[in-house]
Scaffold this motif. Sequence first.
Motif, PDB file in Angstrom:
ATOM      1  N   PRO A 157       0.836  -1.207   0.000  1.00  0.00           N
ATOM      2  CA  PRO A 157       0.000   0.000   0.000  1.00  0.00           C
ATOM      3  C   PRO A 157       0.872   1.260   0.000  1.00  0.00           C
ATOM      4  O   PRO A 157       1.919   1.300   0.639  1.00  0.00           O
ATOM      5  CB  PRO A 157      -0.796  -0.103   1.304  1.00  0.00           C
ATOM      6  N   CYS A 194      -3.648   0.953  -3.281  1.00  0.00           N
ATOM      7  CA  CYS A 194      -3.086  -0.385  -3.187  1.00  0.00           C
ATOM      8  C   CYS A 194      -3.598  -1.256  -4.332  1.00  0.00           C
ATOM      9  O   CYS A 194      -4.789  -1.257  -4.624  1.00  0.00           O
ATOM     10  CB  CYS A 194      -3.493  -0.992  -1.843  1.00  0.00           C
ATOM     11  N   THR A 254      -4.836  -4.626  -5.479  1.00  0.00           N
ATOM     12  CA  THR A 254      -5.425  -5.754  -4.750  1.00  0.00           C
ATOM     13  C   THR A 254      -5.434  -7.038  -5.564  1.00  0.00           C
ATOM     14  O   THR A 254      -5.727  -8.110  -5.027  1.00  0.00           O
ATOM     15  CB  THR A 254      -6.866  -5.431  -4.312  1.00  0.00           C
ATOM     16  N   ARG A 285     -10.135 -11.274   0.627  1.00  0.00           N
ATOM     17  CA  ARG A 285      -9.450 -10.096   1.160  1.00  0.00           C
ATOM     18  C   ARG A 285     -10.417  -9.302   2.016  1.00  0.00           C
ATOM     19  O   ARG A 285     -11.575  -9.126   1.657  1.00  0.00           O
ATOM     20  CB  ARG A 285      -8.965  -9.230  -0.006  1.00  0.00           C
ATOM     21  N   SER A 299     -11.453  -5.935   2.796  1.00  0.00           N
ATOM     22  CA  SER A 299     -11.259  -4.610   2.217  1.00  0.00           C
ATOM     23  C   SER A 299     -11.546  -3.484   3.209  1.00  0.00           C
ATOM     24  O   SER A 299     -11.106  -2.351   3.001  1.00  0.00           O
ATOM     25  CB  SER A 299     -12.119  -4.448   0.964  1.00  0.00           C
ATOM     26  N   TYR A 300     -12.284  -3.800   4.275  1.00  0.00           N
ATOM     27  CA  TYR A 300     -12.571  -2.801   5.300  1.00  0.00           C
ATOM     28  C   TYR A 300     -12.725  -3.509   6.639  1.00  0.00           C
ATOM     29  O   TYR A 300     -13.455  -4.490   6.746  1.00  0.00           O
ATOM     30  CB  TYR A 300     -13.860  -2.027   4.968  1.00  0.00           C
ATOM     31  N   ASP A 335      -7.976  -4.268   6.514  1.00  0.00           N
ATOM     32  CA  ASP A 335      -7.894  -3.191   5.534  1.00  0.00           C
ATOM     33  C   ASP A 335      -6.545  -2.488   5.590  1.00  0.00           C
ATOM     34  O   ASP A 335      -6.137  -1.837   4.637  1.00  0.00           O
ATOM     35  CB  ASP A 335      -9.042  -2.200   5.698  1.00  0.00           C
ATOM     36  N   GLN A 348      -4.360  -5.188   3.426  1.00  0.00           N
ATOM     37  CA  GLN A 348      -4.951  -5.550   2.142  1.00  0.00           C
ATOM     38  C   GLN A 348      -4.391  -6.867   1.588  1.00  0.00           C
ATOM     39  O   GLN A 348      -4.407  -7.104   0.383  1.00  0.00           O
ATOM     40  CB  GLN A 348      -4.783  -4.424   1.116  1.00  0.00           C
ATOM     41  N   THR A 394      -4.306 -10.610   0.449  1.00  0.00           N
ATOM     42  CA  THR A 394      -5.291 -11.512  -0.133  1.00  0.00           C
ATOM     43  C   THR A 394      -4.867 -12.941   0.131  1.00  0.00           C
ATOM     44  O   THR A 394      -3.706 -13.307  -0.067  1.00  0.00           O
ATOM     45  CB  THR A 394      -5.403 -11.279  -1.656  1.00  0.00           C
TER      46      THR A 394
END
Length: 183
Positions: free
Chosen positions: A19, A28, A30, A75, A77-78, A105, A108, A110
């Motif tokens: 990021p 970032c 992803t 992932r 994301s938040y 988040d 990030q 995955t």
Amino acid sequence: MKAIDVPEVAGAYLFEPTPHADERGFFCRTFDAEAVRSVGLDPDAFVQDSVSRSVRGVLRGLHLRSGAGEAKLVRCSYGRVFDAVVDLRPDSPTYRNLACFELSDETQVTLYVPAGCAHGFQALTDTADVSYRIDRPHDPSEDVTIAFDDPELAVPWPLPVTSTSRRDREAPGLAEVLRQRGK
């Protein structure tokens, strides 16, 4: 973006991005087809993107697909989630192994979950959004659910479960699922 092998589950990977943060927030990447390709996966195999939103304590899982299974990239994301993967591929050298991660988040990162592995997560923050990139269209007739609280698996969920779906609450244990699947 770099790929990191997950030793507890053969064929599972963490894809760690870089990021770029400043006073505005962050940017970032992803998904990176070359990073996915670098570990022998076909980036074009993913056919569906989905997202879920959960509140603190919500638990989703443990889910997998019958038939050919379903591989996915997951992932947060938040927010933050506690994520669990159980290898249920009888021919795998890591059969029945459990791997747990915190996805957030902030990082990030995955997670690649190979087909044939059960997957679930618990929201650790007031709001947690989880994004999925899946390699097969969803077919509800292939859904398989394993009890998230099965003592044989002993997933160390970090919070009391505040909510889960009826399907997850009523799911059979691992032994019963394996018996039903002839494994």
